[in-house]
Design a protein around this motif. Structure first.
Motif, PDB file in Angstrom:
ATOM      1  N   VAL A   1       0.856  -1.181   0.000  1.00 43.05           N
ATOM      2  CA  VAL A   1       0.000   0.000   0.000  1.00 43.05           C
ATOM      3  C   VAL A   1       0.892   1.230   0.000  1.00 43.05           C
ATOM      4  N   ASP A   2       0.372   2.317  -0.552  1.00 40.08           N
ATOM      5  CA  ASP A   2       1.183   3.530  -0.653  1.00 40.08           C
ATOM      6  C   ASP A   2       1.309   4.234   0.683  1.00 40.08           C
ATOM      7  N   MET A   3       0.232   4.260   1.466  1.00 43.78           N
ATOM      8  CA  MET A   3       0.311   4.898   2.789  1.00 43.78           C
ATOM      9  C   MET A   3      -0.500   4.105   3.791  1.00 43.78           C
ATOM     10  N   TYR A   4       0.125   3.877   4.953  1.00 39.42           N
ATOM     11  CA  TYR A   4      -0.550   3.222   6.080  1.00 39.42           C
ATOM     12  C   TYR A   4      -0.616   4.254   7.195  1.00 39.42           C
ATOM     13  N   MET A   5      -1.790   4.369   7.828  1.00 41.63           N
ATOM     14  CA  MET A   5      -2.014   5.458   8.778  1.00 41.63           C
ATOM     15  C   MET A   5      -2.542   4.939  10.110  1.00 41.63           C
ATOM     16  N   ILE A   6      -2.151   5.602  11.188  1.00 42.33           N
ATOM     17  CA  ILE A   6      -2.809   5.432  12.484  1.00 42.33           C
ATOM     18  C   ILE A   6      -4.095   6.251  12.410  1.00 42.33           C
ATOM     19  N   HIS A   7      -5.241   5.637  12.715  1.00 44.37           N
ATOM     20  CA  HIS A   7      -6.526   6.287  12.426  1.00 44.37           C
ATOM     21  C   HIS A   7      -6.880   7.382  13.435  1.00 44.37           C
ATOM     22  N   TRP A   8      -6.663   7.117  14.726  1.00 43.37           N
ATOM     23  CA  TRP A   8      -6.929   8.118  15.765  1.00 43.37           C
ATOM     24  C   TRP A   8      -5.816   8.026  16.816  1.00 43.37           C
TER      25      TRP A   8
ATOM     26  N   ARG B   1       7.467  -0.555   6.262  1.00 42.24           N
ATOM     27  CA  ARG B   1       8.095   0.324   5.256  1.00 42.24           C
ATOM     28  C   ARG B   1       9.436  -0.264   4.819  1.00 42.24           C
ATOM     29  N   GLU B   2      10.212  -0.728   5.780  1.00 43.01           N
ATOM     30  CA  GLU B   2      11.519  -1.315   5.455  1.00 43.01           C
ATOM     31  C   GLU B   2      11.369  -2.567   4.589  1.00 43.01           C
ATOM     32  N   GLU B   3      10.288  -3.298   4.795  1.00 43.20           N
ATOM     33  CA  GLU B   3      10.032  -4.508   4.009  1.00 43.20           C
ATOM     34  C   GLU B   3       9.465  -4.202   2.626  1.00 43.20           C
ATOM     35  N   GLY B   4       9.177  -2.916   2.355  1.00 46.57           N
ATOM     36  CA  GLY B   4       8.641  -2.535   1.052  1.00 46.57           C
ATOM     37  C   GLY B   4       7.162  -2.810   0.891  1.00 46.57           C
ATOM     38  N   ARG B   5       6.482  -3.083   2.004  1.00 45.61           N
ATOM     39  CA  ARG B   5       5.040  -3.376   1.928  1.00 45.61           C
ATOM     40  C   ARG B   5       4.204  -2.106   2.089  1.00 45.61           C
TER      41      ARG B   5
ATOM     42  N   THR C   1       4.835   4.925   2.510  1.00 46.35           N
ATOM     43  CA  THR C   1       4.981   6.083   3.402  1.00 46.35           C
ATOM     44  C   THR C   1       4.007   5.941   4.566  1.00 46.35           C
ATOM     45  N   LEU C   2       4.289   6.675   5.653  1.00 44.66           N
ATOM     46  CA  LEU C   2       3.566   6.483   6.913  1.00 44.66           C
ATOM     47  C   LEU C   2       2.891   7.776   7.344  1.00 44.66           C
ATOM     48  N   GLY C   3       1.605   7.680   7.671  1.00 46.42           N
ATOM     49  CA  GLY C   3       0.858   8.864   8.074  1.00 46.42           C
ATOM     50  C   GLY C   3       0.036   8.620   9.320  1.00 46.42           C
ATOM     51  N   VAL C   4      -0.614   9.684   9.765  1.00 46.88           N
ATOM     52  CA  VAL C   4      -1.529   9.625  10.902  1.00 46.88           C
ATOM     53  C   VAL C   4      -2.790  10.402  10.543  1.00 46.88           C
TER      54      VAL C   4
END
Length: 287
Positions: A112-119, A138-142, A145-148
């Protein structure tokens, strides 16, 4: 405008160098079966950014749409931005990794392009541990980028203290009558892109300011929704308007053939108010 004449959606460059399309499709409150044709019609209209979440209970339906439309693998997959979010109940290191395995299976994607913490759930804070799992993904390439989502400055600072990182994106409730200026200023100061959900307050802001939005729309020959979404675009905000109707999906993407005058933009700025349409990040936990 027809699709071939529609201007391409600008890309917003995030602080880690990844680029996200400035307009995406939100899929909140669409059931798992119903979301498949909605995502398919958005892809046909030219959307290249889909914003989902485990808590929406429709990742399987999104995944089916991506497969049906040919965007799950190969060259076309690289043209598409897919965001998803962790359920709040699955925050924590091991539980986040396990949840992601399930989610990516439902989406039928390799990454996935971005994985986020929802709340932020400050009353049960696990964002630091969760983030460490996100970094591993992210390091594994899965995950690229990381968001919240819904983080206030105090939550962003706490996350930074515990992990040494700022998220690339903070997705917040943001619309003309709830502009969250302190949050957006903090994000800009720290290189965090701001993404708006409920960009029109679920429709409530279309008549804001005793007809202000309607007058601006009429002057530009566009709909009130387009006037508000254009205001967001000019602010550099990423937006994820939701619509299940193909015609409105196209309209929400058609924001680049006109500009607000400085006076019109300032008139929408002046609509800021004290009332949110959604939930309070200090007390809310979703899904």
């Amino acid at each position: 405008m027809s699709e071939q004449h529609m201007s391409p959606v600008p890309m917003i460059r995030l602080h880690d160098g990844t680029e996200i399309p400035q307009v995406g499709l939100g899929v909140l409150r669409i059931d798992d079966e119903g979301v498949t044709p909605v995502v398919e019609s958005a892809l046909a209209a030219g959307y290249r950014h889909i914003d989902g979440a485990a808590g929406y209970n429709n990742e399987g339906g999104v995944g089916r749409a991506l497969v049906n439309a040919g965007y799950a693998t190969g060259e076309r997959r690289r043209e598409l931005w897919v965001t998803t979010k962790l359920r709040d109940s699955e925050q924590g290191y091991d539980s986040a990794l396990k949840a992601f395995d399930r989610q990516i299976g439902l989406l039928q994607l390799e990454y996935v392009d971005m994985y986020m913490i929802h709340w932020p759930t400050p009353f049960d804070w696990r964002s630091g541990e969760t983030w460490k799992a996100f970094v591993r993904l992210r390091e594994e390439g899965r995950v690229r980028t990381l968001g919240v989502c819904n983080f206030l400055p105090e939550h962003l600072e706490r996350l930074h203290e515990e992990t040494g990182e700022w998220p690339t994106v903070n997705q917040i409730e943001l619309h003309p009558t709830w502009q969250q200026r302190e949050v957006t200023a903090f994000c800009r100061e720290h290189g965090i892109a701001v993404e708006a959900y409920s960009p029109m307050a679920r429709g409530a802001d279309l008549n804001a300011g005793n007809g202000t939005v309607e007058r601006i729309a009429a002057a530009n020959g566009v709909s009130p929704a387009q006037a508000i979404l254009r205001w967001h675009i000019e602010n550099g905000t990423i937006i994820i308007p939701k619509s299940v109707h193909a015609e409105r999906q196209r309209e929400n993407l058609d924001l680049f053939g006109f500009e607000l005058t400085p006076e019109e933009h300032a008139a929408i700025d002046a609509l800021d108010g004290p009332t949110r349409a959604g939930h309070d990040p200090l007390t809310f936990s979703y899904a």
